[in-house]
Structure formats: structure tokens, C-alpha cells
Design a protein around this motif. Structure first.
Motif, PDB file in Angstrom:
ATOM      1  N   LEU A 177     -24.335  18.257  42.200  1.00 16.72           N
ATOM      2  CA  LEU A 177     -23.626  18.538  40.951  1.00 16.72           C
ATOM      3  C   LEU A 177     -23.049  17.256  40.358  1.00 16.72           C
ATOM      4  O   LEU A 177     -22.322  16.515  41.023  1.00 16.72           O
ATOM      5  CB  LEU A 177     -22.504  19.548  41.198  1.00 16.72           C
ATOM      6  CG  LEU A 177     -21.598  19.877  40.007  1.00 16.72           C
ATOM      7  CD1 LEU A 177     -22.393  20.502  38.864  1.00 16.72           C
ATOM      8  CD2 LEU A 177     -20.462  20.817  40.440  1.00 16.72           C
ATOM      9  N   ASP A 178     -23.357  17.021  39.101  1.00 13.20           N
ATOM     10  CA  ASP A 178     -22.825  15.874  38.366  1.00 13.20           C
ATOM     11  C   ASP A 178     -22.098  16.394  37.126  1.00 13.20           C
ATOM     12  O   ASP A 178     -22.713  17.057  36.274  1.00 13.20           O
ATOM     13  CB  ASP A 178     -23.957  14.922  37.973  1.00 13.20           C
ATOM     14  CG  ASP A 178     -23.441  13.733  37.169  1.00 13.20           C
ATOM     15  OD1 ASP A 178     -22.354  13.221  37.484  1.00 13.20           O
ATOM     16  OD2 ASP A 178     -24.122  13.341  36.201  1.00 13.20           O
ATOM     17  N   ILE A 179     -20.808  16.125  37.028  1.00 18.00           N
ATOM     18  CA  ILE A 179     -20.015  16.569  35.886  1.00 18.00           C
ATOM     19  C   ILE A 179     -20.029  15.478  34.834  1.00 18.00           C
ATOM     20  O   ILE A 179     -19.511  14.375  35.049  1.00 18.00           O
ATOM     21  CB  ILE A 179     -18.562  16.890  36.296  1.00 18.00           C
ATOM     22  CG1 ILE A 179     -18.534  17.910  37.438  1.00 18.00           C
ATOM     23  CG2 ILE A 179     -17.764  17.385  35.099  1.00 18.00           C
ATOM     24  CD1 ILE A 179     -19.110  19.252  37.088  1.00 18.00           C
ATOM     25  N   GLU A 180     -20.627  15.773  33.703  1.00 17.70           N
ATOM     26  CA  GLU A 180     -20.695  14.799  32.618  1.00 17.70           C
ATOM     27  C   GLU A 180     -19.427  14.824  31.760  1.00 17.70           C
ATOM     28  O   GLU A 180     -18.976  13.777  31.272  1.00 17.70           O
ATOM     29  CB  GLU A 180     -21.920  15.077  31.745  1.00 17.70           C
ATOM     30  CG  GLU A 180     -23.245  15.003  32.478  1.00 17.70           C
ATOM     31  CD  GLU A 180     -24.415  15.390  31.588  1.00 17.70           C
ATOM     32  OE1 GLU A 180     -24.274  15.286  30.348  1.00 17.70           O
ATOM     33  OE2 GLU A 180     -25.450  15.818  32.121  1.00 17.70           O
ATOM     34  N   LYS A 181     -18.864  16.018  31.589  1.00 17.92           N
ATOM     35  CA  LYS A 181     -17.710  16.151  30.713  1.00 17.92           C
ATOM     36  C   LYS A 181     -16.885  17.349  31.166  1.00 17.92           C
ATOM     37  O   LYS A 181     -17.435  18.375  31.578  1.00 17.92           O
ATOM     38  CB  LYS A 181     -18.170  16.345  29.256  1.00 17.92           C
ATOM     39  CG  LYS A 181     -17.062  16.344  28.233  1.00 17.92           C
ATOM     40  CD  LYS A 181     -17.655  16.477  26.822  1.00 17.92           C
ATOM     41  CE  LYS A 181     -16.564  16.435  25.762  1.00 17.92           C
ATOM     42  NZ  LYS A 181     -17.136  16.559  24.379  1.00 17.92           N
ATOM     43  N   TYR A 182     -15.577  17.196  31.096  1.00 19.18           N
ATOM     44  CA  TYR A 182     -14.691  18.305  31.469  1.00 19.18           C
ATOM     45  C   TYR A 182     -13.524  18.359  30.487  1.00 19.18           C
ATOM     46  O   TYR A 182     -12.846  17.352  30.250  1.00 19.18           O
ATOM     47  CB  TYR A 182     -14.153  18.128  32.894  1.00 19.18           C
ATOM     48  CG  TYR A 182     -13.274  19.274  33.349  1.00 19.18           C
ATOM     49  CD1 TYR A 182     -13.843  20.500  33.694  1.00 19.18           C
ATOM     50  CD2 TYR A 182     -11.898  19.139  33.424  1.00 19.18           C
ATOM     51  CE1 TYR A 182     -13.048  21.562  34.104  1.00 19.18           C
ATOM     52  CE2 TYR A 182     -11.099  20.204  33.837  1.00 19.18           C
ATOM     53  CZ  TYR A 182     -11.681  21.402  34.170  1.00 19.18           C
ATOM     54  OH  TYR A 182     -10.900  22.452  34.570  1.00 19.18           O
ATOM     55  N   GLU A 183     -13.291  19.529  29.920  1.00 22.16           N
ATOM     56  CA  GLU A 183     -12.187  19.742  28.984  1.00 22.16           C
ATOM     57  C   GLU A 183     -11.422  20.999  29.374  1.00 22.16           C
ATOM     58  O   GLU A 183     -12.030  22.027  29.720  1.00 22.16           O
ATOM     59  CB  GLU A 183     -12.706  19.895  27.550  1.00 22.16           C
ATOM     60  CG  GLU A 183     -13.395  18.658  27.010  1.00 22.16           C
ATOM     61  CD  GLU A 183     -13.989  18.872  25.628  1.00 22.16           C
ATOM     62  OE1 GLU A 183     -14.228  17.870  24.936  1.00 22.16           O
ATOM     63  OE2 GLU A 183     -14.218  20.054  25.261  1.00 22.16           O
ATOM     64  N   LEU A 184     -10.105  20.899  29.319  1.00 20.82           N
ATOM     65  CA  LEU A 184      -9.250  22.035  29.663  1.00 20.82           C
ATOM     66  C   LEU A 184      -8.141  22.137  28.615  1.00 20.82           C
ATOM     67  O   LEU A 184      -7.432  21.164  28.354  1.00 20.82           O
ATOM     68  CB  LEU A 184      -8.633  21.829  31.056  1.00 20.82           C
ATOM     69  CG  LEU A 184      -7.946  23.028  31.709  1.00 20.82           C
ATOM     70  CD1 LEU A 184      -8.967  24.122  32.001  1.00 20.82           C
ATOM     71  CD2 LEU A 184      -7.247  22.610  32.991  1.00 20.82           C
ATOM     72  N   SER A 185      -8.021  23.298  27.998  1.00 24.60           N
ATOM     73  CA  SER A 185      -6.978  23.497  26.990  1.00 24.60           C
ATOM     74  C   SER A 185      -6.218  24.790  27.295  1.00 24.60           C
ATOM     75  O   SER A 185      -6.776  25.729  27.863  1.00 24.60           O
ATOM     76  CB  SER A 185      -7.587  23.572  25.584  1.00 24.60           C
ATOM     77  OG  SER A 185      -8.470  24.676  25.473  1.00 24.60           O
TER      78      SER A 185
END
Length: 634
Positions: free
Chosen positions: A485-493
Motif C-alpha cells: 500500500l502506497d498512500i499518495e494523498k491523505y485529507e481529513l476534515s
């Protein structure tokens, strides 16, 4: 009175020295051995109230430990502070034949601060002793005496306070002057008290014999519904020099309000004026309260301080205003003061907090039943509760820490029992949609969007404000079914409105997600949300208890290479039970494969006979979650 106490205590010591019991393990009744890791051979608890500020605990206990799982049961733990003083402690150990093999005294105990990791200062300490015996079974016998300088709280008597613990004999005696009136509550006690008067004293006695061990069973009700206990409460008392009387929650709440809370809400004039300016132009009372609450969150931080009367009485609001920190009591009191500055009334509330829902007893008032303070806004047709210790939690949101339980509001008119909001399974939502593309080499690319509501709002709280590298590590631990698993982008609001919601967005890729072998193409259809199995228990004794319900909906849209068809029956599962539902399905249409999963578990107490269905339910969920799609080249 002093002479009577000395005579009684001398008699107790004499009995201990001259009535040695045979602790040979072979003498334990065979019917007590099933499920037992330890057996209480004898337990005698004496509480002696000499005066309003002088209570003596004398405890004598002998426990036989049958295996290593019973070691913690044999551990001796003694809490003490300036108001709770250990007067003496001693004991000895025996081998399986009941022969003495060692002695110990107070100097053999470790003494350390009992301060919490979140406390600035506490005066509570703990002495503890762990027997060091080379072989099982063994027996530890000990007695100790503790003096407390208050009569507001008495320790509960719990003859069985652990799973897998059997009891040969346990006796509890409460001794006081005839004019010292008490109330008591018997919980799961098969015998009634014996009340007697002699030598100018009144005694209440309970004795239980041959109690079988209670086996731990997953998804059982709270311990207070399973174990036996006696609760004692005074009608008149003294605590840290403050006297009071109560026989019900209304009177106890009134004492809290009159003796512990009044005259502690004064604020500097500058702060009062700032609150008025901050809320100027806001007509809606609830929105005005939200503005004040968010100001308090931004200004303060939670630090526990538990010293003497401070264990129950909050800091002065002016001190919190100056220092910008406080414990739950202080921050609630401070928030009350800020709200009062803009003419909004609120109530200081006592609650038993924790993930397990524990309510105050409707019919039996004691000070010791609560461990946390929250705030109530008694708005017309819109009662709102506030958690004042978190800088992040949304206005009006409690989460699973204090939701759905009976609490005590301390009002100017006295105590009032209330119930905090319940977050139903239908509102505790985790809604996930994913769009994945799998190429001919098995590489996965895609996006996941998940929203969390109700009690699931806090699911990702530990990810907020974490560095991206730490977020990636956490996600890789969560989605273990996706190799490489490779996380390219992570956003949490986080939407902190009156209906709070957390939204998470992930952009990822993973090489080798799908395997290609001999014209076959296969991969795990549900790599995002998997349930584990539930341990089966034969001959279950306790009801099935689900503490908190939830609803999860997942939909994954896969785009796969052209020219493949299913090689087996498509996934299609539907289960409906009284405690929940589960549905999982897949549809392949050309290069589009749609996977849908829905699970809802409803909190509540169910007949024990449903537990096998509950185990079977999660077995089928687990099987569906581990379904592998197998496609074959046309």
C-alpha cells in the motif's frame, strides 16, 4: 468509645493469631474448582465508624492461587493519601499443603504515586505487593488496617470482584453507633443482613459461602449486574471538614450545589465584558452558548488536579480564567461562569464516564457512583450536554464516553436525575465509497472517501494534526489486506456543526493487488472493512449484551481489464437477526465490478440463547469479508 474500639480490634488480632486455618488445597470443595483460577478461602471485612471523621477498615483475607491466571487476583493493592492512612499490614504465604513458606510486612510493599498521566498533581498513592511463589498452587493470607478521616464514602463490599474467582467464605460487618444512620443496597445478595445491637454499638452483618467462579463470557452485561455487592451510604457525614446529610439524589445534589459549587463562579470584569462582546448580535441562545463554549475550548486545556476536597470541589472560575487550565470539575464550573456572564443558565452534572454505559442508580444515592463532570444546558425543548475537557469535541456532542446513561444534575433546587442522549445504531455511521482501477499487471489505483457520524465521528481522531508520515503508518496498519500500500494523498476534515461529521479522503496505489495466473485474475473484493470472528461459548450463562450499535455501508466500484468473466458464483449474502443485519453482494457488468457491503448491529440486551446466532452471524460476515473474486479470460 475509644476503649470499645481498642477492645474490638484486640479481639480481631487475637482471632487472627489463634484461629489458624488449614489451607491445604485438597480441602477446597470440589464444586468450587470449575473455571476457578483462585479461591478465596476466607475473607473478613470489618468497617467500624467511630466518629464522623474516623472510620476504620480491618480486612483479613486468604486466597489460594491455582494457576498463573490467578496471580493478579492475589495481588494486594492499598490506596492511601492524607485522609486514608494505612495503619498496619502483614501476611504470610503457604504451599499447596498449607505449610507456611514465608512472611511479609509493610516494608515489603512497593509504594508509589498513583497520579494519572493527565494529572498535574494528586496526593493519592498506592502500596502494592505481588507474592513471589515458585510453584502453583499456593496460598497468600494477609490482614491490614486503614483509617479514613471521612464518612461520606464507604468502600463497597464485593465478595467476588473478579472472573474465575470462587469463594469458600466471605463475611462483611459494618459497625457504628446507634445514632449513626445508614442506608444499604444489596445487589445479587442471596442472604439478608443480620442486624444486632450490643455494647452500645449497632452491627450489620452479611455472610456468603461456597460461591462458584463466574466464567468470563464475551459480550456480557456490566460486572455490577453479575457480581454480588453491598453499598453503604450515610444519612449524615463529614468530608474534609464539611458536614452534610442526604437520603436521596435531590438532597445529595443540593449538598453539592450549596457546599461545593456556590461562590466559585466569580469572573474578572474584563472577562465578563469580553463574553458580552463576543456574543453581541447573536439572538439564538444555543448559538450564543456555542460561541462561549468554543472560546473556552480555545483558551483552556485539561489537566487533572486531585487533592483533598479538590477531588470533589472545582477550582475557582477566576483561577481557571487566569491559569487557562483545569480538571473536568474546574472546566465545567468555568464554562458555567462564562455562560452566566451572558445570562445562560447551566447545570453541573455528575456522570460515570467510560466506553461501557453505567448509569447512576435511580433508587440509591451515593457520592462514589460518578467519576466525571459534564455540563447541561437546560434549553427549552432542546436540552444540550457539553463535554468541557476536550479542545476538539464539537459543541453538544458527547460520543460514547458519557452518552446514554443516567446522571445527576446539581441545580439550585437540588439534585435531578437526567439521561444523556443515546446515539442509535442508525446514526452511528461509517459510510465509505471507493473507486478502484486494476490494470493488467494487478496494480491498484484509486480513491476512498469515508464519512463518520454519531459515535463513529471520533474514529479517526488520532489522525488529526498528525504528520503525513505518521498518518501513512496508521493507514497501513488499518488496511493490512492491501499489500504494498502506497498512500499518495491523505485529507481529513471535521464538520463541527450541531450534527458533526468527519470526512476522510485517501488517494492510493498498490502493486500486486490482483494476482494473474494461467488466464485467471483474482483479488480480495473487500480490502477496506473486515470484521473478525466472535469466540463461541458453550453452555453460556449470561445474556448477550451489545454495549453500542453501529452501521457501516461500503461500496467499491472496480474497473478491471476487458475480457474477463466470473469463474464462480458471485458473492450474495443476506442475514437478518434480532441484533443486526448484514448484506454483501457483487455485480460484474463488462469491465465494471460493483461490491456493496452493509452491516448494522443494534445495541441492547438479548437472550443468552441468541449468542450462538451472534457467533454464526460474525462467522458468515468474516467469510464474506474474505471472499476472493476469481475471473477467467473469455
Amino acid at each position: 468509645m475509644k476503649l470499645i474500639y481498642i477492645t474490638l480490634f484486640t479481639l480481631l488480632l487475637h482471632n487472627f493469631a489463634n484461629a489458624q486455618q488449614n489451607y491445604d488445597v485438597s480441602l477446597i470443595p470440589k464444586e468450587l474448582l470449575p473455571y476457578a483460577s483462585a479461591v478465596v478461602r476466607n475473607n473478613e471485612v470489618d468497617i467500624i465508624v467511630n466518629d464522623d471523621d474516623n472510620t476504620i477498615y480491618h480486612v483479613k483475607t486468604a486466597i489460594t492461587v491455582l494457576n498463573k491466571n490467578g496471580d493478579d487476583i492475589a495481588r494486594i493493592v492499598l490506596w492511601h493519601d492524607k485522609s486514608r492512612i494505612i495503619k498496619s499490614v502483614k501476611g504470610q504465604t503457604y504451599n499447596e499443603f498449607g505449610k507456611p513458606v514465608g512472611k511479609f510486612s509493610e516494608r515489603d510493599f512497593q509504594d508509589q504515586s498513583a497520579i494519572n498521566s493527565f494529572s498535574l498533581f494528586e496526593d493519592t498513592r498506592v502500596k502494592h505487593f505481588i507474592p513471589s511463589i515458585g510453584a502453583y498452587p499456593y496460598t497468600i493470607e494477609y490482614e491490614y488496617e486503614i483509617k479514613t478521616k471521612q464518612t461520606l464514602n464507604f468502600d463497597d463490599w464485593q465478595p467476588v470482584d473478579n472472573y474465575n474467582l470462587a469463594v469458600e467464605k466471605s463475611k462483611f460487618t459494618f459497625t457504628c453507633k446507634p445514632d449513626f444512620k445508614v442506608r444499604f443496597k444489596e445487589i445479587n445478595i442471596p442472604v439478608k443482613s443480620v442486624i444486632a445491637a450490643a455494647n452500645g454499638l449497632k452491627t450489620y452483618t452479611w455472610q456468603l459461602n461456597n460461591l462458584k467462579a463466574i466464567r468470563y463470557e464475551p459480550y456480557s452485561p456490566n460486572n455490577d449486574q453479575l457480581f454480588s455487592s453491598i453499598k453503604i451510604a450515610p444519612e449524615s457525614f463529614k468530608y474534609e471538614g464539611i458536614s452534610g446529610t442526604f437520603t436521596n439524589w435531590k438532597q445529595l445534589g443540593q449538598w453539592n450545589y450549596d457546599k461545593l459549587l456556590v461562590k466559585r463562579k466569580e469572573l474578572p470584569v474584563e472577562t465578563i465584558q469580553h463574553m458580552k462582546q463576543l456574543t453581541a448580535g447573536i439572538a439564538d441562545t444555543k448559538l450564543k452558548a456555542q460561541k462561549v463554549y468554543e472560546y473556552m475550548q480555545n483558551k483552556t486545556r485539561y489537566i487533572s488536579v486531585q487533592v483533598g476536597i479538590g477531588g470533589y470541589q472545582p477550582f475557582l472560575a477566576a483561577d481557571v480564567d487566569r491559569l487557562s487550565y483545569g480538571d473536568c470539575k474546574a472546566l465545567v464550573n468555568y464554562t458555567q461562569a462564562l455562560l452566566k456572564a451572558v445570562d445562560i443558565d447551566s447545570w453541573y452534572c455528575v456522570v460515570q464516564a467510560g466506553e461501557r454505559k453505567v448509569s447512576l442508580m435511580n433508587d440509591f444515592a451515593t457520592m462514589s457512583q460518578g467519576n466525571h463532570i459534564i455540563l447541561c444546558l437546560p434549553l427549552k425543548n432542546d436540552t444540550t450536554f457539553l463535554e468541557c475537557t476536550s479542545q476538539k469535541i464539537p459543541f453538544g456532542f458527547l460520543g460514547d464516553f458519557t452518552s446514554d446513561r443516567t446522571i445527576l444534575a446539581c441545580t439550585p433546587q437540588g439534585g435531578k436525575l437526567m439521561h444523556t442522549p443515546k446515539y442509535a445504531a442508525q446514526t452511528n455511521l461509517q459510510l465509505r465509497k471507493a473507486a478502484f482501477v486494476i490494470d493488467k499487471s494487478g496494480l491498484l489505483n484509486g480513491d476512498i472517501t469515508t464519512t463518520f457520524e454519531g459515535e463513529q465521528y471520533n474514529n479517526q481522531e488520532e489522525m488529526v494534526n498528525e504528520p503525513f508520515t505518521e498518518q501513512v503508518k496508521a493507514l497501513q496498519k488499518t488496511y493490512t489486506a492491501i499489500n504494498n500500500l502506497d498512500i499518495e494523498k491523505y485529507e481529513l476534515s471535521q464538520d463541527k456543526s450541531l450534527h458533526p461529521k468527519t470526512t476522510e479522503h485517501i488517494k492510493l496505489n498498490a502493486s500486486g493487488f490482483a494476482n494473474i495466473d494461467n488466464n485467471k485474475f483474482y483479488f480480495s473484493i473487500n480490502p477496506l472493512n473486515r470484521s473478525g470472528a466472535v469466540r463461541d461459548i458453550r453452555n453460556r450463562n449470561t445474556p448477550l449484551y451489545i454495549n453500542s450499535g453501529y452501521t457501516d455501508d461500503d461500496e467499491i466500484a472496480y474497473t478491471i481489464p476487458e475480457g474477463y468473466a466470473t469463474d464462480m458464483m458471485p458473492l450474495d449474502v443476506s442475514i437478518e437477526k434480532p441484533f443486526g443485519t448484514f448484506k454483501a453482494s457483487m455485480i460484474l457488468n463488462g469491465s465494471k465490478l460493483i461490491f456493496k457491503r452493509h452491516i448494522q448491529v443494534i445495541d441492547g440486551t438479548y437472550n443468552k440463547d441468541l449468542y450462538h446466532d451472534f457467533v454464526d452471524f460474525y462467522d458468515k460476515v468474516k467469510d464474506a469479508d474474505n471472499y476472493t473474486v476469481t475471473l477467467i479470460k473469455k
